[in-house]
Design an enzyme around this catalytic site. Structure first.
Site, mmCIF file in Angstrom:
data_model
loop_
_atom_site.group_PDB
_atom_site.id
_atom_site.type_symbol
_atom_site.label_atom_id
_atom_site.label_comp_id
_atom_site.label_asym_id
_atom_site.label_seq_id
_atom_site.Cartn_x
_atom_site.Cartn_y
_atom_site.Cartn_z
ATOM 1 N N ARG A 242 0.867 -1.178 0.000
ATOM 2 C CA ARG A 242 0.000 0.000 0.000
ATOM 3 C C ARG A 242 0.902 1.225 0.000
ATOM 4 O O ARG A 242 1.921 1.254 0.699
ATOM 5 C CB ARG A 242 -0.892 0.033 1.247
ATOM 6 C CG ARG A 242 -2.075 -0.920 1.212
ATOM 7 C CD ARG A 242 -3.121 -0.533 0.164
ATOM 8 N NE ARG A 242 -4.270 -1.434 0.159
ATOM 9 C CZ ARG A 242 -4.365 -2.530 -0.598
ATOM 10 N NH1 ARG A 242 -3.375 -2.880 -1.402
ATOM 11 N NH2 ARG A 242 -5.458 -3.277 -0.554
ATOM 12 N N GLU A 271 -4.282 7.296 -5.162
ATOM 13 C CA GLU A 271 -4.441 6.559 -6.426
ATOM 14 C C GLU A 271 -5.741 6.960 -7.108
ATOM 15 O O GLU A 271 -6.767 7.024 -6.427
ATOM 16 C CB GLU A 271 -4.418 5.049 -6.151
ATOM 17 C CG GLU A 271 -3.055 4.602 -5.656
ATOM 18 C CD GLU A 271 -2.986 3.116 -5.292
ATOM 19 O OE1 GLU A 271 -4.021 2.433 -5.324
ATOM 20 O OE2 GLU A 271 -1.887 2.656 -4.974
ATOM 21 N N HIS A 290 -1.041 -0.023 -9.683
ATOM 22 C CA HIS A 290 -1.687 -0.947 -8.731
ATOM 23 C C HIS A 290 -2.264 -2.174 -9.451
ATOM 24 O O HIS A 290 -3.468 -2.409 -9.429
ATOM 25 C CB HIS A 290 -2.789 -0.227 -7.927
ATOM 26 C CG HIS A 290 -3.084 -0.895 -6.614
ATOM 27 N ND1 HIS A 290 -3.467 -0.210 -5.485
ATOM 28 C CD2 HIS A 290 -3.042 -2.206 -6.257
ATOM 29 C CE1 HIS A 290 -3.661 -1.064 -4.489
ATOM 30 N NE2 HIS A 290 -3.403 -2.294 -4.941
HETATM 31 C C1 GLV Z 1 -4.964 -5.269 -3.834
HETATM 32 O O1 GLV Z 1 -4.178 -4.387 -3.554
HETATM 33 C C2 GLV Z 1 -5.517 -6.112 -2.811
HETATM 34 O O2 GLV Z 1 -5.451 -5.785 -1.618
HETATM 35 O O3 GLV Z 1 -6.077 -7.154 -3.172
#
Ligand code: GLV
Ligand code: GLV
Length: 337
Positions: A242, A271, A290
């Site tokens: 994160r 984001e 991401h």
């Molecule tokens: C993506 O970042 C997730 O947490 O699945």
């Protein structure tokens, strides 16, 4: 019996939706972008279940009037967008999708490790832009030199499922593995010979550092200026967890002033990260939007897991991926419609 209502905040793979439809009355937010907060608040007032993404903040404001809401099935492994305590207090079950995305995220982590150390993105631009042609040589002893992985030390911060999967792959690259975690992981120490060290030692000795912790109050900004200054000048930092685990401003200084050699990020404090994020102007960084779990196989399995959790709950069973087990004391699983 009337079917319970579920609001799904984005188009997830069809397979999962089909499974859910057998038990639930399904409504899906049709846009590519997330539903605005008012939409989530209004839907939450009306439905029995929600399927959420990490881009949907689920807080007191959403929960306050959600009188019928019994379960939130998150389509992700991380659930820092959800106020878990507030859910538990109200007897709302929260589930996630662990396990099925572990290998995909570990693959992307290695893609980033290789991309930053071997300058893949820079090299691709070099060829396409005609810079290679301008050098008038097909090969040069000094062209695009990067860092070698063999014999180096990989430092894993957070040796959970994903951290372990990243560590397992290190063997193939001839790397030694050290790790830091809140807990010792003796099984993985035995399996791959990873060595537990304190965070400071990891920061000072690793050549590649990869972060695999969930975002919690404890891990927020755990890597800031002080930590970056401890790293080797030749070291690289990889983040597929994160964004808020890292202090981006401090990272910018570290990369700009050469405290570390480079970084590769799949996640950002905000984001989508804005185009004018100063990090994006640097050469010694590789970025992706991401996409850790973004394989067809994994995203399909995630949708099935979401469905399995909702169906178990419907059948009065404790869902397999419950993240707030204390909720069982507040309310039994299932609906009484
Ligand atoms: C993506 O970042 C997730 O947490 O699945
Ligand atoms: C998440 O799946 C983790 O444990 O790393």
């Amino acid at each position: 019996m009337k079917k319970p209502k579920v609001f799904i905040t984005r188009e997830i793979p069809e397979k999962g939706i089909e499974m859910i439809k057998e038990y639930y009355d399904v409504e899906i937010w049709p846009e590519y972008y997330p539903p605005p907060k008012e939409v989530i608040i209004n839907k939450a007032k009306d439905v029995d279940a929600l399927v959420t993404l990490l881009t949907d903040p689920i807080d007191e404001e959403v929960l306050r009037e959600a009188k019928n809401l019994r379960i939130i099935a998150q389509y992700a492994v991380g659930y820092d967008n959800i106020d878990i305590e507030a859910c538990t207090k109200r007897g709302i079950y929260v589930t996630n999708t662990p396990g099925v995305l572990t290998e995909a995220v570990a693959d992307l982590t290695w893609a980033l490790i290789l991309a930053i150390t071997r300058r893949i993105v820079e090299a691709d631009k070099f060829v396409r832009s005609g810079e290679w042609e301008k050098t008038r040589t097909g090969w040069h002893p000094q062209m695009m030199l990067g860092a070698e992985l063999n014999g180096k030390i990989l430092g894993i911060i957070g040796m959970g499922r994903i951290g372990s999967a990243v560590a397992r792959r290190a063997k193939c690259f001839g790397m030694k593995v050290i790790y830091y975690d809140k807990y010792r992981k003796e099984d993985i120490e035995k399996e791959i010979g990873a060595k537990f060290v304190e965070l400071e030692e990891l920061l000072r000795t690793a050549d590649i550092i990869s972060i695999h912790v969930p975002l919690t109050p404890e891990t927020r900004r755990m890597i800031g200026e002080k930590e970056l200054r401890m790293m080797k000048k030749t070291a690289y930092l990889i983040n597929t967890s994160r964004g808020a685990v890292l202090d981006e401003k401090a990272l910018f200084k570290a990369l700009k002033e050469g405290w570390i050699a480079g970084a590769a990020l799949d996640v950002f404090e905000k984001e989508p990260t804005p185009k004018d994020n100063p990090l994006l102007a640097l050469e010694n960084i590789v970025v992706t939007p991401h996409i850790g779990s973004a394989t067809i196989e994994t995203r399909t399995r995630m949708a099935e897991i979401v469905a399995e959790n909702l169906i178990a709950f419907y059948n009065g069973k404790i869902p397999p991926n419950l993240v707030n087990p204390e909720v069982v004391k507040i309310r039994k699983p299932g609906f009484s419609l």
